[in-house]
Motif scaffolding. Structure first.
Motif, PDB file in Angstrom:
ATOM      1  N   ILE A 383      79.241  22.722  60.127  1.00  0.00           N
ATOM      2  CA  ILE A 383      78.867  22.498  58.729  1.00  0.00           C
ATOM      3  C   ILE A 383      79.169  23.664  58.087  1.00  0.00           C
ATOM      4  O   ILE A 383      78.866  24.774  58.372  1.00  0.00           O
ATOM      5  CB  ILE A 383      77.044  22.363  58.740  1.00  0.00           C
ATOM      6  N   LYS A 384      79.636  23.367  56.678  1.00  0.00           N
ATOM      7  CA  LYS A 384      80.252  24.277  55.916  1.00  0.00           C
ATOM      8  C   LYS A 384      79.462  24.400  54.448  1.00  0.00           C
ATOM      9  O   LYS A 384      79.311  23.151  54.188  1.00  0.00           O
ATOM     10  CB  LYS A 384      81.763  24.378  55.828  1.00  0.00           C
ATOM     11  N   ARG A 385      79.510  25.404  53.745  1.00  0.00           N
ATOM     12  CA  ARG A 385      79.095  25.272  52.466  1.00  0.00           C
ATOM     13  C   ARG A 385      80.423  25.637  51.833  1.00  0.00           C
ATOM     14  O   ARG A 385      81.051  27.022  51.910  1.00  0.00           O
ATOM     15  CB  ARG A 385      77.937  26.261  51.831  1.00  0.00           C
ATOM     16  N   ILE A 386      80.996  24.846  51.032  1.00  0.00           N
ATOM     17  CA  ILE A 386      82.490  25.111  50.312  1.00  0.00           C
ATOM     18  C   ILE A 386      82.050  25.224  48.769  1.00  0.00           C
ATOM     19  O   ILE A 386      81.327  24.526  48.000  1.00  0.00           O
ATOM     20  CB  ILE A 386      83.210  23.931  50.442  1.00  0.00           C
ATOM     21  N   GLN A 387      82.531  26.356  48.135  1.00  0.00           N
ATOM     22  CA  GLN A 387      82.458  26.682  46.834  1.00  0.00           C
ATOM     23  C   GLN A 387      84.251  26.714  46.207  1.00  0.00           C
ATOM     24  O   GLN A 387      84.827  27.469  46.653  1.00  0.00           O
ATOM     25  CB  GLN A 387      81.936  28.020  46.510  1.00  0.00           C
ATOM     26  N   VAL A 409      76.451  19.505  45.912  1.00  0.00           N
ATOM     27  CA  VAL A 409      75.246  20.155  45.791  1.00  0.00           C
ATOM     28  C   VAL A 409      74.988  20.403  44.452  1.00  0.00           C
ATOM     29  O   VAL A 409      73.904  19.970  43.611  1.00  0.00           O
ATOM     30  CB  VAL A 409      75.060  21.405  46.518  1.00  0.00           C
ATOM     31  N   ASP A 410      76.200  20.961  43.587  1.00  0.00           N
ATOM     32  CA  ASP A 410      76.173  21.051  41.979  1.00  0.00           C
ATOM     33  C   ASP A 410      77.661  21.234  41.681  1.00  0.00           C
ATOM     34  O   ASP A 410      78.307  21.346  42.380  1.00  0.00           O
ATOM     35  CB  ASP A 410      75.238  22.294  41.595  1.00  0.00           C
ATOM     36  N   ASN A 427      74.523  15.208  44.263  1.00  0.00           N
ATOM     37  CA  ASN A 427      73.743  14.459  45.232  1.00  0.00           C
ATOM     38  C   ASN A 427      74.683  13.170  45.469  1.00  0.00           C
ATOM     39  O   ASN A 427      74.128  12.359  46.321  1.00  0.00           O
ATOM     40  CB  ASN A 427      72.390  13.968  44.815  1.00  0.00           C
ATOM     41  N   GLN A 428      75.824  13.187  45.134  1.00  0.00           N
ATOM     42  CA  GLN A 428      76.728  12.284  45.611  1.00  0.00           C
ATOM     43  C   GLN A 428      77.561  12.658  46.547  1.00  0.00           C
ATOM     44  O   GLN A 428      78.010  13.754  46.863  1.00  0.00           O
ATOM     45  CB  GLN A 428      77.773  11.638  44.321  1.00  0.00           C
ATOM     46  N   LEU A 448      82.093  24.520  41.752  1.00  0.00           N
ATOM     47  CA  LEU A 448      81.692  23.468  42.534  1.00  0.00           C
ATOM     48  C   LEU A 448      81.017  23.729  43.751  1.00  0.00           C
ATOM     49  O   LEU A 448      81.789  24.558  44.532  1.00  0.00           O
ATOM     50  CB  LEU A 448      82.827  22.328  42.374  1.00  0.00           C
ATOM     51  N   ASN A 449      79.806  23.296  44.372  1.00  0.00           N
ATOM     52  CA  ASN A 449      79.382  23.776  45.630  1.00  0.00           C
ATOM     53  C   ASN A 449      79.293  22.325  46.392  1.00  0.00           C
ATOM     54  O   ASN A 449      78.346  21.396  46.001  1.00  0.00           O
ATOM     55  CB  ASN A 449      77.889  24.223  45.601  1.00  0.00           C
TER      56      ASN A 449
END
Length: 476
Positions: A383-387, A409-410, A427-428, A448-449
């Motif tokens: 699981i990654k968070r990508i910015q 996320v946003d 949330n899409q 963009l996150n």
């Protein structure tokens, strides 16, 4: 951060600067990793060591005469950092396709120097050292340039402040000018008894790793000492130097050239120097509290004395420690007695032999389009968070072994999967099946996150096939 100062140095002849910005800095693990080495970190100041070096070099050299050599893994971050100091320097960054130590890196920089003038002088600087008193540093460079015009190959030595076993030493010979001496030899990282003798006798200086020489004189020595590298150099008009990197020797400038030539001299530095090569150096140079502790980050220290305590992860709580180093990141913690600080490199060597990713990267990895952070991973999932930076886009790519699920996320995401475009907002989500060609971009004006969930039997970063990339990372 812009450096608008006019160069102050009055060299004896035309002089260029080559800044070496590769290397891994393993002795500062776990903060320093292969993908984020110490020169790209903020250590001992408000900006990175690379940016400190570039700012200092701009005080002595015209921007058009400064060349920064790094490797492909770091080139985008290096360009970003030097552009923040002086925008036109972004075009002066040269990328090695892979690391081949300091001698090939210097020759890559010298290719640009000799395009100007093969009789020009060249000064070589590491990008990860701290220098105090820039005026004295410039004066020493000018003094060295005068000797280089006489045919000497110059290095710079620092008077030892203590018996240091982690540095190389230069043996002093007879005087060849004010504050300059012939070199009687080199000693690589002596044992403690030898280092104590050097300090007591005053016969040796620390080797700073900085050099100054005439470009064509240096290249003649390469031809004499390293014929294989010389053959590679001479073929550069038919084959660009970077194309032959994989086949050339991995060799340092010290071992390959410096230790083999006779007309070498050392200028004794009149400036303060520290290579920040160990956690002991970070402690020594840090701001200490009333108990002698250097503390950075979220740290609770009770009854601790003379310790270096750093946290870039969660809370670091320490009690009753003395002369200890504790450095905590999100994914690793180092605990080491201050006298054993040189053993950190041995720990990293063990981790590397085990194939540990802790040597390669932090949980957050910087990319030219933004960054990603690994939040959690296990067998067959990650699981990654990508910015993604505003206006940036990732390569058009596919993966053989994994599928992905993206949740915004946003921000706003432009996504293309097998030539089917879609715009996603908060949330899409979208599924990226295995072996599908896909691309992600941020068309907006804010970051963009997204959260990325990977699943499959193999989840490493080398399972990427790129079809198109605005950053030139498509392999031919």
């Amino acid at each position: 951060m812009l450096s608008d100062t006019q160069p102050k140095a009055e060299f004896a002849g035309e002089c260029h600067a080559v800044i070496l910005a590769g290397g891994s800095g393993t002795r500062l693990w776990p903060l320093s990793r292969n993908l984020l080495p110490k020169q790209l970190l903020v250590l001992g100041g408000e900006v990175t060591l690379l940016q400190q070096t570039v700012t200092r070099v701009l005080d002595a050299f015209e921007p058009s005469r400064i060349w920064i050599v790094t490797n492909e893994e770091h080139v985008f971050e290096v360009r970003k950092q030097v552009a923040a100091v002086r925008p036109e320097l972004e075009a002066q960054v040269l990328a090695e396709p892979l690391s081949r130590n300091t001698l090939p890196a210097i020759m890559l920089g010298l290719e640009k120097v000799v395009e100007f003038n093969d009789a020009a002088l060249a000064a070589v600087f590491p990008s990860d050292h701290l220098i105090g008193d820039d005026e004295a540093w410039i004066n020493d460079l000018v003094r060295a340039s005068q000797l280089a015009e006489q045919g000497y190959f110059l290095t710079f030595g620092v008077a030892p402040a203590k018996p240091e076993t982690g540095y190389g030493y230069i043996a002093l010979g007879e005087s060849v000018g004010e504050g300059a001496y012939a070199v009687n030899g080199f000693v690589e990282k002596p044992d403690l008894a030898t280092a104590e003798a050097f300090l007591r006798e005053g016969t040796h200086l620390w080797n700073s790793g900085m050099f100054l020489f005439r470009a064509r004189d240096f290249l003649r020595q390469v031809a004499k000492c390293q014929p294989e590298l010389w053959e590679w150099w001479m073929a550069r008009e038919e084959t660009p130097l970077v194309q032959g990197y994989r086949d050339i020797p991995n060799i340092s400038v010290d071992y390959g050239v410096v230790e083999k030539i006779d007309n070498i001299a050392v200028v004794q530095a009149s400036f303060h120097w520290d290579d920040l090569g160990s956690w002991e150096a970070m402690y020594r140079l840090g701001d200490k509290d009333e108990s002698g502790n250097v503390i950075q980050g979220d740290v609770l220290a009770v009854d601790c004395r003379n310790c270096l305590l750093i946290s870039e992860g969660g809370k670091l709580a320490a009690c009753g420690l003395e002369d200890m180093i504790m450095v905590q990141t999100r994914d690793a913690t180092l605990s080491c007695p201050m006298p054993r600080v040189q053993s950190v490199k041995d720990l990293v060597d063990i981790l590397r032999r085990e194939g540990s990713q802790l040597v390669e990267s932090h949980p957050t990895v910087v990319r030219p389009w933004g960054s990603y952070s690994v939040l959690e991973e296990g067998p067959h999932y990650k699981i990654k968070r990508i910015q993604v930076n505003p206006g940036a886009r990732l390569s058009s790519q596919m993966h053989h072994h994994r599928s992905e699920h993206w949740v915004v996320v946003d921000g706003t995401a432009e996504v293309e999967v097998d030539n089917n475009p879609v715009v996603l907002v908060e949330n899409q989500s979208v599924d990226i099946p295995k072996a599908s060609q896909h691309r992600l971009a941020n068309p907006g004006k804010v970051p963009l996150n997204i959260i990325e969930i990977q699943s499959g039997p193999y989840l490493e970063e080398d399972d990427i096939v790129r079809f198109d990339d605005v950053y030139g990372r498509v392999k031919k």
